[in-house]
Design a protein around this motif. Structure first.
Motif, PDB file in Angstrom:
ATOM      1  N   TRP A 130      12.162 -12.754  -3.355  1.00  6.26           N
ATOM      2  CA  TRP A 130      12.337 -11.305  -3.260  1.00  6.26           C
ATOM      3  C   TRP A 130      11.001 -10.595  -3.392  1.00  6.26           C
ATOM      4  O   TRP A 130      10.708  -9.651  -2.668  1.00  6.26           O
ATOM      5  CB  TRP A 130      13.246 -10.808  -4.387  1.00  6.26           C
ATOM      6  CG  TRP A 130      14.696 -11.057  -4.204  1.00  6.26           C
ATOM      7  CD1 TRP A 130      15.319 -11.622  -3.135  1.00  6.26           C
ATOM      8  CD2 TRP A 130      15.721 -10.743  -5.161  1.00  6.26           C
ATOM      9  NE1 TRP A 130      16.679 -11.688  -3.362  1.00  6.26           N
ATOM     10  CE2 TRP A 130      16.942 -11.143  -4.585  1.00  6.26           C
ATOM     11  CE3 TRP A 130      15.712 -10.171  -6.424  1.00  6.26           C
ATOM     12  CZ2 TRP A 130      18.161 -10.981  -5.252  1.00  6.26           C
ATOM     13  CZ3 TRP A 130      16.910 -10.000  -7.097  1.00  6.26           C
ATOM     14  CH2 TRP A 130      18.129 -10.398  -6.500  1.00  6.26           C
ATOM     15  N   LEU A 131      10.192 -11.049  -4.344  1.00  8.85           N
ATOM     16  CA  LEU A 131       8.944 -10.361  -4.643  1.00  8.85           C
ATOM     17  C   LEU A 131       7.989 -10.374  -3.449  1.00  8.85           C
ATOM     18  O   LEU A 131       7.473  -9.325  -3.045  1.00  8.85           O
ATOM     19  CB  LEU A 131       8.273 -11.007  -5.858  1.00  8.85           C
ATOM     20  CG  LEU A 131       6.912 -10.461  -6.265  1.00  8.85           C
ATOM     21  CD1 LEU A 131       7.010  -8.988  -6.613  1.00  8.85           C
ATOM     22  CD2 LEU A 131       6.351 -11.263  -7.443  1.00  8.85           C
ATOM     23  N   SER A 132       7.764 -11.544  -2.884  1.00  3.77           N
ATOM     24  CA  SER A 132       6.828 -11.622  -1.758  1.00  3.77           C
ATOM     25  C   SER A 132       7.361 -10.860  -0.552  1.00  3.77           C
ATOM     26  O   SER A 132       6.593 -10.189   0.164  1.00  3.77           O
ATOM     27  CB  SER A 132       6.553 -13.084  -1.402  1.00  3.77           C
ATOM     28  OG  SER A 132       7.753 -13.768  -1.071  1.00  3.77           O
ATOM     29  N   GLU A 133       8.686 -10.928  -0.318  1.00  2.16           N
ATOM     30  CA  GLU A 133       9.233 -10.221   0.834  1.00  2.16           C
ATOM     31  C   GLU A 133       9.174  -8.706   0.643  1.00  2.16           C
ATOM     32  O   GLU A 133       8.790  -7.961   1.557  1.00  2.16           O
ATOM     33  CB  GLU A 133      10.678 -10.650   1.095  1.00  2.16           C
ATOM     34  CG  GLU A 133      11.261 -10.002   2.353  1.00  2.16           C
ATOM     35  CD  GLU A 133      12.672 -10.452   2.673  1.00  2.16           C
ATOM     36  OE1 GLU A 133      13.261  -9.899   3.627  1.00  2.16           O
ATOM     37  OE2 GLU A 133      13.193 -11.350   1.982  1.00  2.16           O
ATOM     38  N   LEU A 134       9.545  -8.230  -0.545  1.00  2.00           N
ATOM     39  CA  LEU A 134       9.526  -6.785  -0.783  1.00  2.00           C
ATOM     40  C   LEU A 134       8.106  -6.241  -0.700  1.00  2.00           C
ATOM     41  O   LEU A 134       7.872  -5.179  -0.104  1.00  2.00           O
ATOM     42  CB  LEU A 134      10.137  -6.458  -2.141  1.00  2.00           C
ATOM     43  CG  LEU A 134      10.128  -4.983  -2.545  1.00  2.00           C
ATOM     44  CD1 LEU A 134      10.866  -4.128  -1.515  1.00  2.00           C
ATOM     45  CD2 LEU A 134      10.740  -4.793  -3.930  1.00  2.00           C
ATOM     46  N   ASP A 135       7.147  -6.944  -1.277  1.00  5.16           N
ATOM     47  CA  ASP A 135       5.762  -6.473  -1.208  1.00  5.16           C
ATOM     48  C   ASP A 135       5.294  -6.389   0.243  1.00  5.16           C
ATOM     49  O   ASP A 135       4.641  -5.416   0.651  1.00  5.16           O
ATOM     50  CB  ASP A 135       4.861  -7.410  -2.011  1.00  5.16           C
ATOM     51  CG  ASP A 135       3.453  -6.872  -2.174  1.00  5.16           C
ATOM     52  OD1 ASP A 135       3.278  -5.634  -2.214  1.00  5.16           O
ATOM     53  OD2 ASP A 135       2.514  -7.688  -2.265  1.00  5.16           O
ATOM     54  N   GLY A 136       5.653  -7.399   1.044  1.00  7.42           N
ATOM     55  CA  GLY A 136       5.285  -7.365   2.456  1.00  7.42           C
ATOM     56  C   GLY A 136       5.949  -6.226   3.205  1.00  7.42           C
ATOM     57  O   GLY A 136       5.326  -5.565   4.045  1.00  7.42           O
ATOM     58  N   LEU A 137       7.223  -5.959   2.880  1.00  8.82           N
ATOM     59  CA  LEU A 137       7.933  -4.875   3.547  1.00  8.82           C
ATOM     60  C   LEU A 137       7.341  -3.515   3.168  1.00  8.82           C
ATOM     61  O   LEU A 137       7.194  -2.629   4.023  1.00  8.82           O
ATOM     62  CB  LEU A 137       9.416  -4.918   3.173  1.00  8.82           C
ATOM     63  CG  LEU A 137      10.238  -6.050   3.787  1.00  8.82           C
ATOM     64  CD1 LEU A 137      11.613  -6.133   3.125  1.00  8.82           C
ATOM     65  CD2 LEU A 137      10.396  -5.843   5.295  1.00  8.82           C
ATOM     66  N   VAL A 138       7.013  -3.343   1.896  1.00 13.53           N
ATOM     67  CA  VAL A 138       6.402  -2.079   1.463  1.00 13.53           C
ATOM     68  C   VAL A 138       5.076  -1.861   2.184  1.00 13.53           C
ATOM     69  O   VAL A 138       4.803  -0.770   2.720  1.00 13.53           O
ATOM     70  CB  VAL A 138       6.208  -2.067  -0.068  1.00 13.53           C
ATOM     71  CG1 VAL A 138       5.325  -0.896  -0.500  1.00 13.53           C
ATOM     72  CG2 VAL A 138       7.557  -1.988  -0.777  1.00 13.53           C
ATOM     73  N   CYS A 139       4.245  -2.899   2.226  1.00 19.10           N
ATOM     74  CA  CYS A 139       2.943  -2.768   2.878  1.00 19.10           C
ATOM     75  C   CYS A 139       3.063  -2.602   4.388  1.00 19.10           C
ATOM     76  O   CYS A 139       2.133  -2.103   5.037  1.00 19.10           O
ATOM     77  CB  CYS A 139       2.072  -3.980   2.563  1.00 19.10           C
ATOM     78  SG  CYS A 139       1.514  -4.063   0.847  1.00 19.10           S
ATOM     79  N   GLY A 140       4.203  -2.997   4.961  1.00 22.25           N
ATOM     80  CA  GLY A 140       4.406  -2.864   6.401  1.00 22.25           C
ATOM     81  C   GLY A 140       5.112  -1.593   6.808  1.00 22.25           C
ATOM     82  O   GLY A 140       5.330  -1.360   8.007  1.00 22.25           O
ATOM     83  N   ALA A 145       3.963   4.279   2.433  1.00 27.70           N
ATOM     84  CA  ALA A 145       2.629   4.689   1.985  1.00 27.70           C
ATOM     85  C   ALA A 145       2.663   6.044   1.289  1.00 27.70           C
ATOM     86  O   ALA A 145       1.745   6.391   0.547  1.00 27.70           O
ATOM     87  CB  ALA A 145       1.667   4.738   3.173  1.00 27.70           C
ATOM     88  N   SER A 146       3.735   6.821   1.506  1.00 34.61           N
ATOM     89  CA  SER A 146       3.865   8.133   0.874  1.00 34.61           C
ATOM     90  C   SER A 146       4.521   8.072  -0.501  1.00 34.61           C
ATOM     91  O   SER A 146       4.640   9.106  -1.165  1.00 34.61           O
ATOM     92  CB  SER A 146       4.688   9.071   1.777  1.00 34.61           C
ATOM     93  OG  SER A 146       4.045   9.255   3.023  1.00 34.61           O
ATOM     94  N   LEU A 147       4.962   6.895  -0.929  1.00 38.15           N
ATOM     95  CA  LEU A 147       5.564   6.792  -2.257  1.00 38.15           C
ATOM     96  C   LEU A 147       4.540   7.144  -3.333  1.00 38.15           C
ATOM     97  O   LEU A 147       3.362   6.774  -3.240  1.00 38.15           O
ATOM     98  CB  LEU A 147       6.094   5.378  -2.505  1.00 38.15           C
ATOM     99  CG  LEU A 147       7.337   4.960  -1.719  1.00 38.15           C
ATOM    100  CD1 LEU A 147       7.593   3.472  -1.903  1.00 38.15           C
ATOM    101  CD2 LEU A 147       8.552   5.768  -2.160  1.00 38.15           C
ATOM    102  N   SER A 148       4.994   7.834  -4.345  1.00 33.24           N
ATOM    103  CA  SER A 148       4.130   8.163  -5.478  1.00 33.24           C
ATOM    104  C   SER A 148       3.666   6.895  -6.175  1.00 33.24           C
ATOM    105  O   SER A 148       4.361   5.868  -6.178  1.00 33.24           O
ATOM    106  CB  SER A 148       4.921   9.038  -6.454  1.00 33.24           C
ATOM    107  OG  SER A 148       4.367   8.988  -7.743  1.00 33.24           O
TER     108      SER A 148
END
Length: 426
Positions: A130-140, A145-148
């Motif tokens: 979950w961690l690696s996938e979520l981090d990749g999705l956030v960065c993609g 990028a607008s999240l606080s």
């Protein structure tokens, strides 16, 4: 680039109602440094708190090359570097990028993800996928990028530890599926386990749309009706609803060995690590699992496996270095903000005061704040000690409820220590 900004936004503990923002997010990162009294500060996001040994080495190099050499753990399992020069931003970013700690300049402050530190080590399910996938999705995600820099994801292995931390979007392991929680809602949504990270990202993007008019930085900042609409919107695209209240209090990993020495855990007094302590932790990790897991309670888990004698020896060396290796340490449960002289807004050197007041282990944790902003405070239930112009105010905090206990006037450290000990024994 060094941007002038306040030390941090006021804590929800000192604000009434939803916080509707009329200014930009001043949360520091590695590309946008924070100006403090002891120099610039960088906050390096470490998703899930997971560091391989080489990346831990890079952080130590950065602290020594650009700052005061020490590393400070945050309440989100991130690392702060202090005492930085105002012009170090380019060199710091280059070093962290080369080490793989800055995969996306646009998203570096949005990568706030906490994870259960013992996941997969003590019989609980792992959350590393979950961690690696979520981090990749956030960065993609261009929208993410607008999240606080304050927006928080949590990945809980089912034990409820990081589910209790007040994240904006939480995934909780539940067999072959997961439960998706939005803010503090008691209603969670069952999602197939493989779809959890994408569901979490979609929920964060839905929050951004919901927050467009209010300027809210976090789910709890939304007006009540908007927050309720957000939960309904996310639920409409997720699975069936389940009633599951968020845990009131988290239980961090106890210092010592875990699950037949599949891991060892230490706590860090006031979250502050010297170069020698950090180097010892990194060397220990390199001999065994090659990984450190920074916890949201300013501790570190070192995955093994360790033979029994190896765990005993490793803990003995870490104890000799000044780290907390057993639950009966007087430092267990003691926390504090940076205080004076590092922060201009602090009314007191609360770290020194916390050290002077250390005594028998209390039932409740205690957190010392140098001012009313309560920077870095814990969640759940704790004893809150706040410096005021006249002394220290001691309160018992339980979630959103605050019960004042007493105020100790300045100039009476013995009485202050006794009052804190009495409050912690409640």
């Amino acid at each position: 680039m060094l941007a002038a900004m306040p030390d941090s936004a006021p804590s929800p503990l000192s604000a009434g109602g939803p916080a509707l923002r009329d200014s930009g997010d001043a949360c520091p990162g590695t590309l946008r440094l924070h100006r403090a009294d002891d120099g610039a500060l960088a906050r390096v996001r470490v998703p899930g708190g997971v560091l391989i040994a080489d990346r831990a080495d890079a952080l130590l190099t950065a602290a020594g090359r650009f700052g005061d050499g020490e590393l400070h753990l945050t309440s989100r399992g991130n690392v702060q570097l202090r005492g930085l020069g105002a012009e170090c931003g380019g060199g710091l970013a280059e070093l962290l990028t080369a080490a793989g700690l800055l995969p996306s300049a646009a998203h570096e402050r949005a990568r706030n993800i906490v994870a259960s530190p013992l996941a997969g080590l003590d019989g609980s399910p792992p959350v590393s996928g979950w961690l690696s996938e979520l981090d990749g999705l956030v960065c993609g995600s261009a929208a993410a990028a607008s999240l606080s820099g304050r927006f928080l994801f949590a990945l809980d292995d089912g034990r409820g530890d990081v589910d209790a931390l007040g994240a904006d979007v939480t995934l909780v392991a539940a067999g072959d599926s997961c439960l998706l929680r939005i803010g503090a809602s008691d209603e969670v949504f069952r999602v197939p386990g493989g779809e959890g990270p994408r569901a979490a990202l979609l929920a964060a993007e839905a929050f951004l749309r919901a927050a467009r008019d209010s300027g809210a930085w976090r789910v709890k900042d939304l007006p009540d009706d908007v927050r309720a609409d957000l939960v309904r919107t996310v639920g409409a695209g997720a699975g069936p609803a389940v009633h599951r209240p968020r845990p009131r209090t988290a239980t961090p990993p106890a210092p010592g060995a875990h699950a037949s020495t599949n891991a060892i855990s230490v706590d860090v007094p006031l979250g502050r690590l010297t170069p020698a302590q950090w180097r010892l932790l990194t060397e220990t990790a390199r001999r065994y699992g090659n990984e450190l897991r920074l916890t949201p309670w300013r501790g570190i888990v070192v995955p093994g496996p360790f033979a029994h004698d190896e765990a005993v020896e490793a803990l003995r060396a870490l104890d000799a270095a000044g780290l907390i290796t057993a639950p009966d340490s007087p430092w267990t449960g003691v926390g504090a903000c940076i205080g004076h002289p590092g922060c201009a807004k602090s009314l007191s050197d609360v770290r020194a005061e916390a050290g002077a007041a250390v005594g028998p282990v209390g039932r409740l944790p205690v957190y010392w704040s140098g001012c009313e902003r309560h920077c870095g405070h814990p969640h759940g239930e704790w004893i809150d000690v706040v410096a005021t112009p006249d002394g220290h105010r001691i309160s018992h905090v339980r979630g959103e409820r605050r019960d004042p206990r007493t105020t100790v006037r300045n100039g009476d450290p013995a009485r202050l220590a006794a009052a804190v000990a009495e409050a912690r024994a409640l």
